[in-house]
Design an enzyme around this catalytic site. Structure first.
Site, PDB file in Angstrom:
ATOM      1  N   HIS A  21       0.842  -1.307   0.100  1.00 17.64           N
ATOM      2  CA  HIS A  21       0.060  -0.056  -0.016  1.00 17.64           C
ATOM      3  C   HIS A  21       1.093   0.942   0.126  1.00 17.64           C
ATOM      4  O   HIS A  21       1.763   1.257   0.992  1.00 17.64           O
ATOM      5  CB  HIS A  21      -1.019   0.142   1.314  1.00 17.64           C
ATOM      6  N   HIS A 199      -7.785  -8.662  -0.525  1.00 20.63           N
ATOM      7  CA  HIS A 199      -7.481  -8.925   1.006  1.00 20.63           C
ATOM      8  C   HIS A 199      -8.399 -10.050   1.377  1.00 20.63           C
ATOM      9  O   HIS A 199      -9.650  -9.579   1.307  1.00 20.63           O
ATOM     10  CB  HIS A 199      -7.348  -7.900   2.075  1.00 20.63           C
ATOM     11  N   GLU A 202      -6.959 -12.539   6.259  1.00 22.26           N
ATOM     12  CA  GLU A 202      -5.860 -11.873   7.082  1.00 22.26           C
ATOM     13  C   GLU A 202      -6.561 -11.871   8.560  1.00 22.26           C
ATOM     14  O   GLU A 202      -5.760 -12.689   9.338  1.00 22.26           O
ATOM     15  CB  GLU A 202      -5.721 -10.341   6.551  1.00 22.26           C
TER      16      GLU A 202
HETATM   17  N1  ADE Z   1      -4.949  -1.291   4.254  1.00 24.53           N
HETATM   18  C1  ADE Z   1      -3.658  -1.164   4.326  1.00 24.53           C
HETATM   19  N2  ADE Z   1      -3.093  -2.119   4.875  1.00 24.53           N
HETATM   20  C2  ADE Z   1      -3.839  -3.169   5.001  1.00 24.53           C
HETATM   21  C3  ADE Z   1      -3.714  -4.241   5.444  1.00 24.53           C
HETATM   22  N3  ADE Z   1      -2.876  -5.070   5.817  1.00 24.53           N
HETATM   23  N4  ADE Z   1      -5.051  -5.270   5.627  1.00 24.53           N
HETATM   24  C4  ADE Z   1      -5.976  -4.473   5.287  1.00 24.53           C
HETATM   25  N5  ADE Z   1      -6.236  -3.310   4.750  1.00 24.53           N
HETATM   26  C5  ADE Z   1      -5.000  -2.509   4.523  1.00 24.53           C
HETATM   27 ZN    ZN Z   2      -2.665  -5.220   2.512  1.00 28.06          ZN
END
Ligand code: ADE
Ligand code: ZN
Length: 332
Positions: A21, A199, A202
């Site tokens: 990011h 994503h 996570e």
């Molecule tokens: N935005 C920036 N980093 C992130 C992450 N690891 N997970 C979700 N959104 C994000």
């Molecule tokens: Zn990310």
């Protein structure tokens, strides 16, 4: 090979970064410089104070500071300087291709136009390609805590920029915001010829990874750690060779894992998953590509083959076309 030889090997191999990011590469020093330049008051007195604040129990605690931090980005020059600093840094680490996310909604809601964001980022990327030899893709990421309507509005604003946007992603607060919320907007993006990633897994359950695959029809999964809890899902990811863009130091800082020794990347490699190493938000999580490789090498029994496989996977999982494929052996 010793650990220091493995680290030297990892540094020497060409690598691609697939999960970064750009706003998460805003180092505290640059945050201060930009705050001063733009007359913005930060709630921190010093760079040290910012670094001390970077202690997170979970994703949301990080996101709260991440959105606050990006408020110093006001002008095209700010976005340029941010991106250029990142490119110069990865150039020293053998990263020759990068596919970066930006979060347009995080800037639009502060009154910063998409043109300002994209022009600054893209000009730096073009300069990095000519001066540093780093190829790139640009990925516009939708914030999943916002509505489907907001994502559609963002896509409408992006229509004049589709020639410089390669794909779309989905990020921000995962739990409670399943991929299915964005089924229609991702279908529209695919129709427009954009590549798609999201994503998933996570903090969210394996079900979110299934949804990203089945409903959003993503070409890769960002993170994907929790996919390992579902053996049918693992079998599918192996069979389809869906890339998982893993981020070890991010997982450590956000308490997805307790210790790098617990990171699933080695188990994943051994199961035949197409996993890659990435830095996510390096200014917040303690390091860039090589810090991530080095942490893995220190904590896990990685071999030379594993290191070579990880570097190779980064190109296999990328959206590069064949003619710029840096993973091919150098003829000279
Ligand atoms: N935005 C920036 N980093 C992130 C992450 N690891 N997970 C979700 N959104 C994000
Ligand atoms: Zn990310």
């Amino acid at each position: 090979m010793t650990k220091s030889e493995l680290k030297a090997l990892a540094l020497s191999l060409p690598k691609a970064e697939l999960h970064l990011h750009i706003e998460g590469s805003l180092e505290p020093e640059l945050m201060f410089t930009l705050a001063k330049r733009n007359g913005i008051r930060l709630s921190y007195a010093s760079v040290e104070e910012i670094r001390q604040a970077y202690q997170f129990q979970n994703l949301q605690e990080f996101l709260d500071l991440y959105y606050q931090g990006m408020s110093v980005l006001q002008t095209e020059q700010d976005f340029y300087d941010l991106t250029w600093a990142y490119l110069q840094r990865i150039h020293q680490e053998g990263v020759v291709h990068t596919e970066i996310f930006f979060d347009p909604q995080g800037h639009l809601e502060r009154g910063i136009s998409l043109e300002t964001q994209i022009q600054g980022i893209h000009k730096a990327l073009v300069n990095g390609r000519s001066e540093l030899g780093i190829s790139f893709k640009l990925i516009m990421s939708f914030l999943r805590h916002l509505s489907e309507q907001s994502a559609f509005e963002t896509l409408a604003l992006a229509m004049p920029w589709l020639s410089v946007i390669d794909g779309v992603g989905l990020d921000s607060s995962e739990v409670g915001h399943p991929p299915e919320k964005f089924t229609r907007v991702f279908a529209k993006c695919r129709e427009l010829g954009l590549r798609v990633t999201a994503h998933a897994g996570e903090e969210g359950p394996p079900e979110y990874v299934w949804q990203a695959l089945d409903l959003l029809k993503v070409q890769r999964i960002d993170h994907g750690n929790r996919a390992l809890e579902d053996s049918a899902l693992v079998a599918w990811l192996v069979e389809e060779q869906i890339p998982l863009t893993m981020c070890p130091l991010s997982n450590l800082k956000l308490c997805v894992i307790k210790d790098v020794a617990d990171h699933p990347i080695l188990r994943s490699l051994e199961m035949g998953l197409l996993v890659t190493v990435n830095s996510d938000d390096p200014a917040y999580f303690g390091g860039y590509m090589m810090d991530n490789f080095n942490a893995l090498i220190d904590a896990l029994p990685l071999t030379e083959d594993h290191v070579r496989q990880l570097a190779k996977n980064s190109f296999v999982g990328s959206w590069l076309s064949a003619e710029t494929d840096h993973s091919k052996p150098n003829p000279k």
